[in-house]
Every structure is written in structure tokens, then in C-alpha cells.
Design a protein around this motif. Structure first.
Motif, PDB file in Angstrom:
ATOM      1  N   ALA A 107      -1.134   2.461   4.697  1.00 35.92           N
ATOM      2  CA  ALA A 107      -0.729   3.802   3.609  1.00 35.92           C
ATOM      3  C   ALA A 107      -0.563   4.998   4.985  1.00 35.92           C
ATOM      4  CB  ALA A 107      -2.150   4.006   3.015  1.00 35.92           C
ATOM      5  N   ASN A 108       1.362   5.134   4.482  1.00 38.35           N
ATOM      6  CA  ASN A 108       1.406   6.027   5.399  1.00 38.35           C
ATOM      7  C   ASN A 108       0.599   7.897   4.054  1.00 38.35           C
ATOM      8  OD1 ASN A 108       2.436   8.686   5.894  1.00 38.35           O
ATOM      9  ND2 ASN A 108       5.451   7.613   5.168  1.00 38.35           N
ATOM     10  N   ILE A 109      -0.398   8.503   4.818  1.00 38.96           N
ATOM     11  CA  ILE A 109      -0.922   9.518   4.087  1.00 38.96           C
ATOM     12  C   ILE A 109      -0.213  10.887   4.583  1.00 38.96           C
ATOM     13  CG2 ILE A 109      -2.756   8.744   4.694  1.00 38.96           C
ATOM     14  CD1 ILE A 109      -3.496  10.392   7.074  1.00 38.96           C
ATOM     15  N   ASN A 110       1.251  10.910   5.161  1.00 41.36           N
ATOM     16  CA  ASN A 110       1.655  12.199   4.973  1.00 41.36           C
ATOM     17  C   ASN A 110       3.362  11.838   4.398  1.00 41.36           C
ATOM     18  OD1 ASN A 110       0.328  13.773   7.218  1.00 41.36           O
ATOM     19  ND2 ASN A 110       0.759  12.613   8.523  1.00 41.36           N
ATOM     20  N   LYS A 111       3.535  10.902   3.532  1.00 42.94           N
ATOM     21  CA  LYS A 111       4.974  10.485   3.397  1.00 42.94           C
ATOM     22  C   LYS A 111       4.542  11.791   1.834  1.00 42.94           C
ATOM     23  CE  LYS A 111       7.463   8.559  -0.072  1.00 42.94           C
ATOM     24  NZ  LYS A 111       8.951   8.603   0.256  1.00 42.94           N
ATOM     25  N   GLN A 112       5.886  12.216   2.079  1.00 39.37           N
ATOM     26  CA  GLN A 112       5.819  13.753   0.876  1.00 39.37           C
ATOM     27  C   GLN A 112       6.559  13.053  -0.816  1.00 39.37           C
ATOM     28  OE1 GLN A 112       7.917  15.771   3.876  1.00 39.37           O
ATOM     29  NE2 GLN A 112       6.281  17.881   2.757  1.00 39.37           N
TER      30      GLN A 112
ATOM     31  N   VAL B 176       0.566  -1.827   0.221  1.00 35.69           N
ATOM     32  CA  VAL B 176       0.089  -0.428   0.294  1.00 35.69           C
ATOM     33  C   VAL B 176       0.780   1.400  -0.329  1.00 35.69           C
ATOM     34  CG1 VAL B 176      -2.397  -0.817   0.983  1.00 35.69           C
ATOM     35  CG2 VAL B 176      -0.256  -0.088   2.750  1.00 35.69           C
ATOM     36  N   ASN B 177       2.217   0.860   0.526  1.00 31.81           N
ATOM     37  CA  ASN B 177       3.066   2.191   0.245  1.00 31.81           C
ATOM     38  C   ASN B 177       4.163   2.069  -0.484  1.00 31.81           C
ATOM     39  OD1 ASN B 177       2.319   3.931   2.577  1.00 31.81           O
ATOM     40  ND2 ASN B 177       3.144   1.952   4.055  1.00 31.81           N
ATOM     41  N   ALA B 178       3.709   1.324  -1.843  1.00 32.00           N
ATOM     42  CA  ALA B 178       4.256   1.451  -3.161  1.00 32.00           C
ATOM     43  C   ALA B 178       4.921   2.739  -3.822  1.00 32.00           C
ATOM     44  CB  ALA B 178       4.141   0.727  -4.246  1.00 32.00           C
ATOM     45  N   CYS B 179       6.519   3.421  -3.334  1.00 32.37           N
ATOM     46  CA  CYS B 179       6.707   4.380  -4.018  1.00 32.37           C
ATOM     47  C   CYS B 179       7.561   4.626  -5.864  1.00 32.37           C
ATOM     48  CB  CYS B 179       7.559   5.246  -2.735  1.00 32.37           C
ATOM     49  SG  CYS B 179       7.778   6.542  -3.364  1.00 32.37           S
TER      50      CYS B 179
ATOM     51  N   TRP C 227      -9.050   3.054   2.388  1.00 30.57           N
ATOM     52  CA  TRP C 227      -9.172   1.218   2.817  1.00 30.57           C
ATOM     53  C   TRP C 227      -7.296   1.408   2.634  1.00 30.57           C
ATOM     54  CZ3 TRP C 227      -6.361  -2.460  -0.124  1.00 30.57           C
ATOM     55  CH2 TRP C 227      -6.407  -3.867   0.397  1.00 30.57           C
ATOM     56  N   LEU C 228      -7.159   1.812   1.724  1.00 27.07           N
ATOM     57  CA  LEU C 228      -5.624   2.230   2.070  1.00 27.07           C
ATOM     58  C   LEU C 228      -4.877   2.749   3.400  1.00 27.07           C
ATOM     59  CD1 LEU C 228      -4.716   4.176  -1.708  1.00 27.07           C
ATOM     60  CD2 LEU C 228      -4.193   1.182  -1.242  1.00 27.07           C
TER      61      LEU C 228
END
Length: 264
Positions: free
Chosen positions: A113-118, A81-84, A107-108
Motif C-alpha cells: 500500500a502507498n502510505i503517502n497517497k493523497q 491494496v491501492n484501490a482508489c 498488513w496493507l
């Protein structure tokens, strides 16, 4: 659209999807039957394969087109879910937020899921939601603890982005939250037992604002986007559409824009 040079020359984009990126195409079309069949023989490398259009993996495509069933199936078989992405450092949460797909986004988040990922320009999913004017995505992110005061590489908050894009309703909601933070009252998408969809009406009642956009120019004001809408700027490859500035989720105009596929 056909590709002009290299080993992919002579193939239309649709043909290329069929030949090289069948998982991606199944996610675009929401074809769960085909996706499950393909996943039976898929490796982790297939799940992480980035296409030559967006540079997205299959889970990014599912998030972009709002195909929750496909999203869930991909995670079941090992997709992250955090595939970058390599190209723009974006996660499925960035893509779902920009696309205005709150169900996929929630759902993510619930799946880790990291919702604060920049991303590569310092934007988090809430910046993307603000950029596209998705009130539902903004509300879902705020309800799950997203940081609304983070600034991107250009020094803009999500409220600033919503304002510059003409989504004043979204901008005012975010500004209200910045001036009167409510995040610590949230728990599992609720505000003291009130569902997140009521956030805008709650915030528009009786909150004393230190700063407001109300006195700014009203020219170019856009209505907040609603769930499930596809982007007008994306063209269908199957209809032979031309390339457009589809990916305006990227902030600075000097960066390359990416052509898109319209959901059908």
C-alpha cells in the motif's frame, strides 16, 4: 433508513446491502465464510464495485471495520491494496488509518500500500489517523516511513489536524517527529530494535522541541483513541438509526458528509 426516490426507493439500507452489495455486507460483518462463498463467483468488476452509501469497494469496507481476514481474502483473489475510490480518491490505507485499525494498516503496508497517497483534499493516511486521534495508526505509519510533514489542501500537517481535533497527545508526538525526524532510523516497524509501540514514550524523553503545543489552549483536549473502537458518530442501519456526519475524515465542512454503518 429508507431511500426516498429512484430505483432503490422502498428498500431499507440493510435490504439494499443484501440485494446489491453482499460482498460489502460480508466485509462489514467480518463473515469470512459468506465472503469466500461469494468470491467463488465474483468478477473483478464485483471486487471494484463501489456502494451507494460511501462509494467504497469491498476492501474499503473490510479496512473500515477492521476485518483483517476479509481484507486478506479479498487481496488473495485480486483486490488491489491501492484501490482508489472515485468519489474521494481514498485507498484502504486511508480508511484503516482513520478507523484506528493498525493491524489492517500494517498488513496493507507490507502488501504494497502507498502510505503517502493523497486523497481529494490532499490528505494521506497519517492525516486520517491524526484526524481521528489513533495513536496506534500514527505509530504504525511513522514506523513504516510515512511523510509527516505533508500538508493537505488547507495547508495543514497531520500534527495540525490532531491539534485542531483536540488530540493533543497525537499532535505532540507528530510535532516531536517533525522537529527531530526519526524516520531514517526505522526498519520494518522498529526503531533500533525497539518496537513501534514504544515510540510515544521514547519521544517524550529528552527531545528538545523547537515548537510546542503545550502553551496552547487546553480546552477541548481529547485522549488519543485506542485500537478497535468504532465511531460514535456512525449509526446502525439495522437499528433504524438516522444519518449522521459519519465521515469527518473529510476536512472541509462544505463537502458532503456521508451516512455510516456501525460495526456490531
Amino acid at each position: 433508513m429508507s431511500l426516498g426516490s429512484g430505483p432503490e426507493a422502498g428498500f431499507s439500507s440493510e435490504e439494499l446491502l443484501n440485494l446489491r452489495f453482499p460482498l460489502h455486507r460480508a466485509c462489514r460483518d467480518g463473515d469470512l465464510t459468506v465472503l469466500c462463498s461469494l468470491l467463488q463467483n465474483a468478477s473483478r468488476e464485483n471486487l471494484a464495485a463501489e456502494d451507494s452509501f460511501y462509494g467504497w469497494t469491498p476492501i474499503h469496507w473490510a479496512a473500515h471495520f477492521g476485518k483483517l481476514d476479509c481484507l486478506m481474502q479479498l487481496v488473495r483473489v485480486g483486490a488491489s491494496v491501492n484501490a482508489c475510490t472515485t468519489r474521494f480518491a481514498q485507498t484502504p490505507a486511508h480508511i484503516a488509518a482513520f478507523g484506528g485499525h493498525p493491524q489492517c494498516l500494517i498488513w496493507l503496508i507490507q502488501s504494497g500500500a502507498n502510505i503517502n497517497k493523497q486523497d481529494y483534499v490532499g490528505e494521506t493516511p497519517i492525516h486520517k489517523a491524526a484526524r481521528s486521534g489513533s495513536m496506534e495508526s500514527i505509530s504504525a505509519l511513522v514506523a513504516h516511513g510515512a511523510q509527516i510533514d505533508l500538508r493537505n489542501a488547507s495547508g495543514l500537517t497531520a500534527a495540525d489536524l490532531a491539534h485542531t481535533q483536540g488530540f493533543q497527545e497525537c499532535a505532540q508526538l507528530l510535532l516531536n517527529l517533525q522537529n527531530c525526524p526519526l524516520n531514517h532510523f526505522y526498519s520494518n516497524g522498529t526503531l533500533n530494535g525497539v518496537h513501534q509501540n514504544t515510540i510515544p514514550s521514547l519521544l517524550n524523553r529528552g527531545i528538545s522541541r523547537k515548537r510546542t503545543f503545550e502553551d496552547m489552549d487546553s480546552v477541548g483536549i481529547k485522549k488519543a483513541r485506542t485500537e478497535g473502537r468504532c465511531f460514535d458518530g456512525l449509526r446502525s442501519m439495522t437499528n433504524g438509526g438516522t444519518e449522521d456526519d459519519a465521515d469527518n475524515m473529510h476536512v472541509d465542512r462544505e463537502f458532503a458528509v456521508i451516512s455510516g454503518l456501525l460495526c456490531t
